[in-house]
Enzyme design. Structure first.
Site, mmCIF file in Angstrom:
data_model
loop_
_atom_site.group_PDB
_atom_site.id
_atom_site.type_symbol
_atom_site.label_atom_id
_atom_site.label_comp_id
_atom_site.label_asym_id
_atom_site.label_seq_id
_atom_site.Cartn_x
_atom_site.Cartn_y
_atom_site.Cartn_z
ATOM 1 N N HIS A 1 0.806 -1.220 0.000
ATOM 2 C CA HIS A 1 0.000 0.000 0.000
ATOM 3 C C HIS A 1 0.839 1.271 0.000
ATOM 4 C CE1 HIS A 1 -3.507 -2.585 1.745
ATOM 5 N NE2 HIS A 1 -3.328 -2.769 0.465
ATOM 6 N N SER B 1 -6.492 -7.568 10.000
ATOM 7 C CA SER B 1 -7.885 -8.039 10.113
ATOM 8 C C SER B 1 -8.278 -8.809 8.854
ATOM 9 C CB SER B 1 -8.815 -6.845 10.290
ATOM 10 O OG SER B 1 -8.711 -5.987 9.163
#
Ligand code: NAD
Length: 233
Positions: free
Chosen positions: A104, A175
């Site tokens: 990212h 997550s």
């Protein structure tokens, strides 16, 4: 040497004082995620986006790698290790990891806003602020070198290649809610052993894995203990 891939998320940096965002009701350091992490947000309010990433840079300059980052780096002496991180911080590098794929982007880098993430033009700015009016040599506004929601993830193919060759995959502090990164676990070979370190129980349909339900530092100690005891590793 066996191939180890570490897929890390915001939780690995939590003990360094950097907040995750799923733990704060979808807010990233008190900002709605869509305002500070989407390409629409950039077009709506570039000044706010620049300020947000200026703040993140200052925060990361003050933070230190924690025990988990250091233990991941130390594994390089025993495994052919690739760290695939969703984090934009540089704490894996500062802990000593050498082979890192930033899925990212990186907060210490910027590029002209008309340049794609995989094109030339990326500039390492360290911990400096960037404001409206800060341009490259062609007069194009600089933007954070971050992959935002609504943008392509050019490092995915390198990450997939690493995961496909993994003998061991360790997911730590993620997550697994942000795609396409979350889908990486499904590229593992059938004989790849998958471990997951997270203080919250994580369920992934159709995937066989061992969860170490601990914070990153304690989880890494337990993970290394498992590796030591298993002669196959
Ligand atoms: P996430 O916020 O969605 O999930 C974080 C996970 O970490 C959760 O499952 C949580 O239970 C776990 N966690 C919390 N404290 C922990 C600890 N001490 N040890 C281990 N695990 C802990 O994070 P994500 O999956 O990485 O996705 C969020 C996106 O937000 C990423 O794309 C990332 O780029 C961005 N982000 C980055 C940073 C950073 O660079 N440090 C920080 C916040 C968000």
């Amino acid at each position: 040497m066996k191939n180890l891939v570490v897929l890390s998320g915001a939780g690995v940096s939590a003990e360094s004082g950097i907040k995750t965002f799923r733990d704060s009701d979808g807010l990233w350091e008190n900002y709605p995620v869509e305002e500070v992490a989407s390409i629409e947000g950039w077009y709506r309010n570039s000044a706010l986006m620049l300020q947000f990433y200026n703040e993140r840079r200052r925060q990361i300059a003050q933070a230190e790698p924690n025990l988990a980052h250091k233990k991941i780096a130390a594994l390089e002496s025993c495994f052919n290790t690739t760290v695939v991180t969703q984090n934009i911080d540089n704490l894996h590098e500062r802990a000593g990891s050498k082979n890192i794929i930033h899925l990212h982007g990186e907060v210490t880098k910027v590029r002209p806003e008309n340049c794609r993430a995989d094109e030339e033009g990326v500039i390492d700015i360290g911990y400096r602020d960037i404001n409206i009016g800060d341009c490259d040599k062609n007069g194009v506004q600089l933007r954070p070198h971050i992959v935002w929601f609504g943008e392509e993830v050019p490092m995915m193919s390198a990450a997939i290649q690493a995961v496909e060759q993994a003998d061991i995959l360790l997911v730590i502090g993620s997550s697994l809610a942000v795609y396409p990164a979350a889908g990486l676990v499904h590229y593992t070979r059938k004989d790849c052993k998958i471990f997951l370190i997270d203080p919250k129980p994580i369920h992934i349909a159709g995937l066989n894995f061992t969860q170490i339900q601990e914070v990153a530092s304690v989880g890494m100690e337990k993970f290394i203990e498992i590796l030591r005891k298993n002669e196959n590793f």
